[in-house]
Design an enzyme around this catalytic site. Sequence first.
Site, PDB file in Angstrom:
ATOM      1  N   ARG A  34       0.831  -1.198   0.000  1.00  0.00           N
ATOM      2  CA  ARG A  34       0.000   0.000   0.000  1.00  0.00           C
ATOM      3  C   ARG A  34       0.872   1.258   0.000  1.00  0.00           C
ATOM      4  O   ARG A  34       2.028   1.235   0.398  1.00  0.00           O
ATOM      5  CB  ARG A  34      -0.916   0.004   1.222  1.00  0.00           C
ATOM      6  CG  ARG A  34      -2.031  -1.021   1.185  1.00  0.00           C
ATOM      7  CD  ARG A  34      -2.963  -0.872   2.393  1.00  0.00           C
ATOM      8  NE  ARG A  34      -2.256  -1.049   3.658  1.00  0.00           N
ATOM      9  CZ  ARG A  34      -1.875  -0.063   4.458  1.00  0.00           C
ATOM     10  NH1 ARG A  34      -2.161   1.196   4.139  1.00  0.00           N
ATOM     11  NH2 ARG A  34      -1.237  -0.306   5.584  1.00  0.00           N
TER      12      ARG A  34
ATOM     13  N   HIS B  71     -10.431  -3.546  13.038  1.00  0.00           N
ATOM     14  CA  HIS B  71      -9.326  -4.253  12.387  1.00  0.00           C
ATOM     15  C   HIS B  71      -8.909  -5.380  13.325  1.00  0.00           C
ATOM     16  O   HIS B  71      -8.037  -5.213  14.170  1.00  0.00           O
ATOM     17  CB  HIS B  71      -8.171  -3.276  12.132  1.00  0.00           C
ATOM     18  CG  HIS B  71      -7.082  -3.851  11.292  1.00  0.00           C
ATOM     19  ND1 HIS B  71      -5.746  -3.593  11.512  1.00  0.00           N
ATOM     20  CD2 HIS B  71      -7.119  -4.683  10.222  1.00  0.00           C
ATOM     21  CE1 HIS B  71      -5.020  -4.218  10.618  1.00  0.00           C
ATOM     22  NE2 HIS B  71      -5.827  -4.900   9.826  1.00  0.00           N
TER      23      HIS B  71
ATOM     24  N   LYS C 253      -8.446  -2.245   1.225  1.00  0.00           N
ATOM     25  CA  LYS C 253      -8.402  -1.280   2.320  1.00  0.00           C
ATOM     26  C   LYS C 253      -9.235  -0.036   2.013  1.00  0.00           C
ATOM     27  O   LYS C 253      -9.664   0.665   2.927  1.00  0.00           O
ATOM     28  CB  LYS C 253      -6.955  -0.898   2.626  1.00  0.00           C
ATOM     29  CG  LYS C 253      -6.180  -2.031   3.298  1.00  0.00           C
ATOM     30  CD  LYS C 253      -6.894  -2.591   4.536  1.00  0.00           C
ATOM     31  CE  LYS C 253      -6.088  -3.661   5.234  1.00  0.00           C
ATOM     32  NZ  LYS C 253      -6.839  -4.303   6.358  1.00  0.00           N
TER      33      LYS C 253
ATOM     34  N   ASP D   6      -9.496 -10.489   9.553  1.00  0.00           N
ATOM     35  CA  ASP D   6      -8.917  -9.148   9.435  1.00  0.00           C
ATOM     36  C   ASP D   6      -9.876  -7.984   9.685  1.00  0.00           C
ATOM     37  O   ASP D   6      -9.498  -7.019  10.334  1.00  0.00           O
ATOM     38  CB  ASP D   6      -8.307  -8.997   8.044  1.00  0.00           C
ATOM     39  CG  ASP D   6      -7.364  -7.820   7.929  1.00  0.00           C
ATOM     40  OD1 ASP D   6      -6.555  -7.619   8.856  1.00  0.00           O
ATOM     41  OD2 ASP D   6      -7.421  -7.102   6.923  1.00  0.00           O
TER      42      ASP D   6
ATOM     43  N   LYS E 262      -1.993 -12.562  15.709  1.00  0.00           N
ATOM     44  CA  LYS E 262      -3.441 -12.456  15.474  1.00  0.00           C
ATOM     45  C   LYS E 262      -3.949 -13.565  14.543  1.00  0.00           C
ATOM     46  O   LYS E 262      -4.938 -14.227  14.838  1.00  0.00           O
ATOM     47  CB  LYS E 262      -3.757 -11.074  14.900  1.00  0.00           C
ATOM     48  CG  LYS E 262      -5.211 -10.845  14.496  1.00  0.00           C
ATOM     49  CD  LYS E 262      -5.478  -9.367  14.241  1.00  0.00           C
ATOM     50  CE  LYS E 262      -4.660  -8.800  13.127  1.00  0.00           C
ATOM     51  NZ  LYS E 262      -5.187  -9.141  11.779  1.00  0.00           N
ATOM     52  N   THR E 263      -3.278 -13.732  13.413  1.00  0.00           N
ATOM     53  CA  THR E 263      -3.719 -14.741  12.450  1.00  0.00           C
ATOM     54  C   THR E 263      -3.502 -16.149  12.986  1.00  0.00           C
ATOM     55  O   THR E 263      -4.377 -17.018  12.883  1.00  0.00           O
ATOM     56  CB  THR E 263      -2.963 -14.563  11.113  1.00  0.00           C
ATOM     57  OG1 THR E 263      -3.226 -13.254  10.606  1.00  0.00           O
ATOM     58  CG2 THR E 263      -3.406 -15.591  10.097  1.00  0.00           C
TER      59      THR E 263
ATOM     60  N   SER F 188       0.922  -6.346  13.250  1.00  0.00           N
ATOM     61  CA  SER F 188       1.720  -7.372  12.599  1.00  0.00           C
ATOM     62  C   SER F 188       2.736  -7.974  13.569  1.00  0.00           C
ATOM     63  O   SER F 188       3.406  -7.253  14.318  1.00  0.00           O
ATOM     64  CB  SER F 188       2.450  -6.767  11.401  1.00  0.00           C
ATOM     65  OG  SER F 188       3.251  -7.718  10.757  1.00  0.00           O
TER      66      SER F 188
ATOM     67  N   ARG G  74       1.777 -12.232  -0.945  1.00  0.00           N
ATOM     68  CA  ARG G  74       0.437 -12.405  -0.376  1.00  0.00           C
ATOM     69  C   ARG G  74      -0.344 -13.482  -1.121  1.00  0.00           C
ATOM     70  O   ARG G  74      -0.104 -13.760  -2.294  1.00  0.00           O
ATOM     71  CB  ARG G  74      -0.350 -11.087  -0.480  1.00  0.00           C
ATOM     72  CG  ARG G  74       0.179  -9.957   0.378  1.00  0.00           C
ATOM     73  CD  ARG G  74      -0.434  -9.961   1.745  1.00  0.00           C
ATOM     74  NE  ARG G  74       0.064  -8.886   2.593  1.00  0.00           N
ATOM     75  CZ  ARG G  74      -0.479  -8.590   3.776  1.00  0.00           C
ATOM     76  NH1 ARG G  74      -1.516  -9.272   4.224  1.00  0.00           N
ATOM     77  NH2 ARG G  74       0.024  -7.618   4.499  1.00  0.00           N
TER      78      ARG G  74
END
Length: 534
Positions: free
Chosen positions: A59, A221, A202, A259, A244-245, A240, A324
């Site tokens: 991004r 988020h 996003k 997410d 979390k994931t 990051s 990704r």
Amino acid sequence: MAKTETPACDLTQYGITVQDIRRNLSPAALYSEAIREDPKCDIAAKGALIAFSGEKTGRSPKDKRVVEHPSSKDEVWGGAVNVPIDNETFEVNRERAIDYLNTRPRLYVVDAFAGWDEQNRARIRVICTRPYHALFMHIMLIRPTREELQNFGKPDAVIYNAGEFPANRRTKGMTSKTSVDLSLERGEFVILGTEYAGEMKKGVFTMMNYFGPKRGILSMHCSATADKQTGSSSLLFGLSGTGKTTLSADPQRLLIGDDEHCWSDNGIFNIEGGCYAKAIDLTPEAEPDIFQALRFGAVLENVVYDRDTHEVDFKDTSITQNTRGAYPIEFIRNAKIPCVAGHPTDVIFLTCDAFGVLPPVSKLSPPQAMYHFISGYTAKVAGTEMGVTEPQATFSPCFGGPFLVWRPAKYAELLAAKMQQTKATAWLVNTGWSGGAYGVGARMKLKLTRAIINAIHSGELSRAQTARDPVFGFDVPTTCPEVPSEILIPRNTWSDKASYDATAQKLAGLFRSNFEKYSDGASPEVRAAGPVSK
């Protein structure tokens, strides 16, 4: 001969006169188009579409602009996150995008939904030039049924993706050839000078971050899971590297999403129809669910692959470290479809504290929950090439600073109100260091963090005795099943107690300094909920 039934789509209302409009093509059709028309696309050995996003492989937050308008000027959190432009500049960029789109022999349109809750979903229209972008948004949005597509109606938001064409640097307010412009009043999002697909994802989230809170819906988020028996949910916030994931991939629970979510009066719902996971160093042993999901119907972005076998080398980051994979959420075996769940029983803030002074788990009061939500703290290990030997604190308000539209206090107030209404409990879980800072102590073992999360979900941790942390003020459980009691109080794990005290005070000072930047609108109770001044 193949028979094509492309749903009709008239784009003349936007000033687009291209005759060949390909609307909501199937993944197979988009694969065919991508391989035939796009030299930057190929097929991986396991069936995912490989795509390259060109010069931009991430991004461009510094190029994001929001139209300053009288109706939203006082609501938008201006500054570095939402750099304002006037409507004339937006019109110039919009016209530049449309002029470019009109030069293309064909365009792709994706009409789909953001939000699994049918009462609170948004109709999104994506207009783009690359089949890869159309497939990406087919994955990331919620795919309509044939009947819903026929009755789609006027979209709530339109994305003009002309990312192959640069912005004009001479246009007022432009600082590069990339520009990502949002008009809240028009519900329009214009992309110039970047082909990175994540900008569209996003962009939708940013719109939801404005319109959701305006209707009393908290956009978040975070990842979310649900109890298989009761349907009640749990939220995991984290920047990051906090886990979390990994922690949301819990075989004992159902996955709602990884997410982006909303919390309404009905419960929680995923905004997205797919997942967009980091692919760096991906292995079937470490991430079996994600690895198997990257098959036909998925997109692999900016990965390196063998030109003969088409096998992907997930360790090769010569194009970018931000490799990704995007895949429909139903590719995950324990995903709950539709992606909705009841109100959360627990709200968990994950932090990787490389200073090693935060407890493995702490229970937060409502004001403390608001304080730590606004803070959005984690710490990163310093790069040795810079000669820095101590951790670097990172703060991102509401654990999603780049995507906020309102001031952070707005989201924190909504969080507190919903937690109060549903009696949810807030926790701060440290997945970082124990027994000393980075370089001295050791990282918390994943199995211990999982045991803590399990104890939160079972309710056992709510019943545990606690001790008040003298610096940060929150309540620390002194026992937890399958976790050694001696590590729950971090000071006990440090051999040098004076060093612990000094480091704790240093981190407390960083918290206080950061909070002053984002505390506009915070109540006196929330301001007082931070670390105690020495």
